[in-house]
Write a protein that holds these residues in place. Structure first.
Motif, PDB file in Angstrom:
ATOM      1  N   PRO A 309      -0.417   1.957  11.243  1.00 54.75           N
ATOM      2  CA  PRO A 309       0.646   0.642  11.260  1.00 54.75           C
ATOM      3  C   PRO A 309      -0.105  -0.139  12.392  1.00 54.75           C
ATOM      4  N   SER A 310      -0.677   0.549  13.598  1.00 49.94           N
ATOM      5  CA  SER A 310      -1.119  -0.592  14.502  1.00 49.94           C
ATOM      6  C   SER A 310      -2.535  -1.218  13.886  1.00 49.94           C
ATOM      7  N   ARG A 311      -3.272  -0.304  13.510  1.00 48.65           N
ATOM      8  CA  ARG A 311      -4.548  -0.749  12.855  1.00 48.65           C
ATOM      9  C   ARG A 311      -4.515  -1.897  11.801  1.00 48.65           C
ATOM     10  N   ALA A 312      -3.069  -1.747  11.144  1.00 50.17           N
ATOM     11  CA  ALA A 312      -2.970  -2.900  10.016  1.00 50.17           C
ATOM     12  C   ALA A 312      -2.498  -3.944  10.768  1.00 50.17           C
ATOM     13  N   ALA A 313      -1.740  -4.062  11.577  1.00 49.48           N
ATOM     14  CA  ALA A 313      -1.027  -5.094  12.310  1.00 49.48           C
ATOM     15  C   ALA A 313      -2.202  -5.707  12.913  1.00 49.48           C
ATOM     16  N   SER A 324       3.249  -8.116  19.256  1.00 51.12           N
ATOM     17  CA  SER A 324       2.478  -7.187  18.088  1.00 51.12           C
ATOM     18  C   SER A 324       3.345  -5.699  17.848  1.00 51.12           C
ATOM     19  N   ILE A 325       4.084  -5.060  18.990  1.00 49.22           N
ATOM     20  CA  ILE A 325       4.946  -3.877  18.564  1.00 49.22           C
ATOM     21  C   ILE A 325       5.881  -4.355  17.551  1.00 49.22           C
ATOM     22  N   TRP A 326       6.229  -5.388  17.387  1.00 52.63           N
ATOM     23  CA  TRP A 326       7.474  -5.874  16.129  1.00 52.63           C
ATOM     24  C   TRP A 326       6.609  -5.744  14.686  1.00 52.63           C
ATOM     25  N   TYR A 327       5.656  -6.234  14.643  1.00 58.47           N
ATOM     26  CA  TYR A 327       4.934  -6.320  13.624  1.00 58.47           C
ATOM     27  C   TYR A 327       4.736  -4.971  13.089  1.00 58.47           C
ATOM     28  N   VAL A 328       4.021  -4.127  14.059  1.00 60.11           N
ATOM     29  CA  VAL A 328       3.879  -2.774  13.740  1.00 60.11           C
ATOM     30  C   VAL A 328       4.791  -2.213  13.140  1.00 60.11           C
ATOM     31  N   LEU A 329       6.123  -2.547  13.629  1.00 62.04           N
ATOM     32  CA  LEU A 329       7.437  -1.476  13.474  1.00 62.04           C
ATOM     33  C   LEU A 329       7.844  -2.176  11.964  1.00 62.04           C
ATOM     34  N   SER A 330       7.409  -3.144  11.625  1.00 62.80           N
ATOM     35  CA  SER A 330       7.550  -3.873  10.411  1.00 62.80           C
ATOM     36  C   SER A 330       7.038  -3.401   9.208  1.00 62.80           C
ATOM     37  N   TYR A 331       5.736  -3.021   9.740  1.00 64.68           N
ATOM     38  CA  TYR A 331       4.838  -2.276   8.496  1.00 64.68           C
ATOM     39  C   TYR A 331       5.505  -1.030   8.523  1.00 64.68           C
ATOM     40  N   ILE A 332       5.681  -0.153   9.401  1.00 57.39           N
ATOM     41  CA  ILE A 332       6.356   1.163   9.182  1.00 57.39           C
ATOM     42  C   ILE A 332       7.586   0.976   8.193  1.00 57.39           C
ATOM     43  N   GLU A 333       8.455   0.121   8.467  1.00 58.94           N
ATOM     44  CA  GLU A 333       9.726  -0.034   7.555  1.00 58.94           C
ATOM     45  C   GLU A 333       9.306  -0.549   6.074  1.00 58.94           C
ATOM     46  N   SER A 334       8.140  -1.173   6.085  1.00 60.86           N
ATOM     47  CA  SER A 334       7.706  -1.856   4.555  1.00 60.86           C
ATOM     48  C   SER A 334       7.150  -0.841   3.839  1.00 60.86           C
ATOM     49  N   PHE A 335       6.077   0.139   4.562  1.00 63.16           N
ATOM     50  CA  PHE A 335       5.437   1.082   3.836  1.00 63.16           C
ATOM     51  C   PHE A 335       5.877   2.503   3.791  1.00 63.16           C
ATOM     52  N   ARG A 336       6.574   2.713   4.741  1.00 67.05           N
ATOM     53  CA  ARG A 336       6.830   4.134   5.004  1.00 67.05           C
ATOM     54  C   ARG A 336       8.494   4.706   5.072  1.00 67.05           C
ATOM     55  N   GLY A 337       9.063   3.770   5.512  1.00 68.39           N
ATOM     56  CA  GLY A 337      10.471   3.589   5.831  1.00 68.39           C
ATOM     57  C   GLY A 337      10.796   4.770   6.971  1.00 68.39           C
ATOM     58  N   ALA A 372       6.260 -10.410   6.066  1.00 70.08           N
ATOM     59  CA  ALA A 372       5.103 -10.518   6.868  1.00 70.08           C
ATOM     60  C   ALA A 372       4.163  -9.498   6.406  1.00 70.08           C
ATOM     61  N   TRP A 373       4.471  -8.665   5.442  1.00 68.75           N
ATOM     62  CA  TRP A 373       3.305  -7.681   4.764  1.00 68.75           C
ATOM     63  C   TRP A 373       3.240  -7.646   3.235  1.00 68.75           C
ATOM     64  N   GLU A 374       3.903  -8.784   2.646  1.00 67.48           N
ATOM     65  CA  GLU A 374       3.699  -8.832   1.468  1.00 67.48           C
ATOM     66  C   GLU A 374       2.358  -8.921   0.994  1.00 67.48           C
ATOM     67  N   GLY A 375       1.908  -8.362  -0.103  1.00 67.57           N
ATOM     68  CA  GLY A 375       0.576  -8.415  -0.667  1.00 67.57           C
ATOM     69  C   GLY A 375      -0.546  -7.728   0.204  1.00 67.57           C
ATOM     70  N   PHE A 376      -0.017  -6.950   1.118  1.00 71.78           N
ATOM     71  CA  PHE A 376      -1.212  -6.062   2.001  1.00 71.78           C
ATOM     72  C   PHE A 376      -1.499  -4.924   1.284  1.00 71.78           C
ATOM     73  N   ASP A 377      -3.009  -4.808   1.463  1.00 71.53           N
ATOM     74  CA  ASP A 377      -3.895  -3.904   0.591  1.00 71.53           C
ATOM     75  C   ASP A 377      -4.299  -2.878   1.699  1.00 71.53           C
ATOM     76  N   VAL A 378      -3.500  -1.629   1.752  1.00 67.60           N
ATOM     77  CA  VAL A 378      -4.015  -0.693   3.008  1.00 67.60           C
ATOM     78  C   VAL A 378      -5.562  -0.109   2.570  1.00 67.60           C
ATOM     79  N   SER A 379      -5.758   0.357   1.446  1.00 70.51           N
ATOM     80  CA  SER A 379      -7.111   0.616   0.953  1.00 70.51           C
ATOM     81  C   SER A 379      -8.140  -0.412   1.185  1.00 70.51           C
ATOM     82  N   ARG A 380      -7.824  -1.583   1.030  1.00 70.71           N
ATOM     83  CA  ARG A 380      -8.833  -2.695   1.195  1.00 70.71           C
ATOM     84  C   ARG A 380      -9.209  -2.858   2.729  1.00 70.71           C
TER      85      ARG A 380
END
Length: 388
Positions: A309-313, A324-337, A372-380
């Motif tokens: 999540p931190s690398r993605a942010a 930044s720590i809030w962007y990271v947490l929003s990634y976790i909520e969006s992709f992992r729950g 903030a994470w719409e359309g984000f591709d982790v594999s890319r």
């Protein structure tokens, strides 16, 4: 739109509602990696106070408006406003700017944190916690951001140019409360705040320093000792945090290692690094740079999935400083729950030199798709990082 927060207290249950991350239209639809302020894209650049104010207003007003709409809280209900921006300080203050725009009550208390670096987001939460202990039945609004326009370095000093390549526009608004009626919809409960400051050490104090270059142009200089200082600050912080969060088994192993190193010698016995993954389900590391994330992953022996999540942010937004720590947490909520009862660790570093930690416990299940994470591709992201 980010997380909600709950803050416990001996007097009343502190409850947080939601937070909102600033996100641009370009990011929504084109998955743009980074965003620069409008003044920096002009030719020539507009680095004026007016352009700097416009940047702040665009970020903060958007985030706060979105936050208040989602929580159905009126501006005049806010009792405490806290803003933090390390390098951009205005008169009237940034917190007063928020109050003026949203027409808040004359009884609202406002605070503006300056010069506290990228870890100021945790400091602002700590201040909100302390204020809510003093003022019952209140809402506290925290806005964390940084300003690129006012602090862009147009010179040629390599040590100062580094900040131009690292930092990007970002911001988050967080609403906290100690109103009992809000407990049911709160996302997280604040368990601990641990703040470490190495300002007494000259090397630590000067490793991130605002000054002028040889030609008199103002900028922020990053020293070569930054990474080693960050490691020292992290060690001091987790030494305090460990006994609060680690299970007894890990504490006993750590204590036994300390005794063995003292008796048999530090050269013969390697230091034991506690396994913090047994204490935390999710870790949000400040996106200070790829080197920072790599060092923390190595130092704490963390699984790459924990660091993702931190690398993605960092990949998508760059270093957005204290938010930044809030962007990271929003990634976790969006992709992992986040499951009810999960423990979340937010870790920030900043000038001074500081290392600050927040530990939250999920009050309910959190599974939210953030814009903030719409359309984000982790594999890319991994494919692009492999090329570096």
């Amino acid at each position: 739109m980010l997380p909600a927060c709950v803050l416990p207290c001996s007097h009343a249950p502190f409850v947080g509602i939601f937070a909102s991350c600033f996100c641009t239209r370009e990011t929504y639809h084109r998955a743009a990696v980074w965003f620069l302020a409008a003044g920096l894209t002009n030719v020539p650049m507009d680095l004026s106070m007016s352009a700097s104010r416009t940047e702040f207003e665009h970020i903060a007003f958007s985030a706060v408006k979105d936050l208040l709409n989602k929580t159905n809280v009126q501006p005049r209900q806010i009792g405490i406003v806290i803003t933090n921006s390390s390098l951009f300080n205005t008169t009237p203050s940034l917190s007063a700017t928020i109050m003026n725009h949203f027409k808040m009550s004359s009884k609202t208390l406002n605070y503006n944190l300056a010069g506290m670096g990228c870890s100021a987001g945790v400091i602002a939460i700590d201040l909100a916690r302390q204020m809510l202990q003093l003022y019952p039945d209140s809402y506290a609004l925290v806005i964390s951001t940084e300003n690129l326009t006012y602090n862009w370095y147009p010179g040629t000093n390599k040590g100062m140019l580094m900040t131009n390549t690292l930092f990007r526009v970002g911001g988050a608004a967080i609403l906290l409360s100690n109103k009992r009626k809000e407990t049911w919809r709160a996302k997280y409960q604040l368990q601990h705040v641990v703040r470490t400051n190495l300002a007494a050490n000259d090397a630590a104090y000067g490793c991130v320093f605002e000054t002028e270059d040889d030609t008199g142009i103002r900028g922020v200089k990053l020293s070569k000792e930054l990474m080693s200082v960050a490691g020292e600050a992290l060690k001091a912080n987790i030494t305090t945090l460990g006994p609060m969060v680690l299970p007894i088994s890990e504490q006993l192993l750590f204590a036994a290692n300390m005794v063995a190193r003292k008796v048999l010698g530090k050269r013969r016995i390697k230091p034991y690094v506690p396994d913090f993954s047994v204490a935390f389900d999710h870790i949000c590391i400040h996106t200070g740079g790829r080197g920072v994330i790599d060092e923390i992953e190595k130092h704490l022996r963390l699984n790459p999935k924990v660091i993702e999540p931190s690398r993605a942010a960092l990949f998508r937004y760059g270093n957005v400083s204290s938010s930044s720590i809030w962007y990271v947490l929003s990634y976790i909520e969006s992709f992992r729950g986040v499951r009810k009862g999960d423990n979340v660790w937010q870790l920030g570093f900043g000038s001074g030199f500081k290392c600050n930690s927040c530990v939250w416990k999920a009050n309910r299940r959190v599974e939210e798709q953030h814009k903030a994470w719409e359309g984000f591709d982790v594999s890319r992201m991994y494919a692009e990082l492999a090329k570096c």
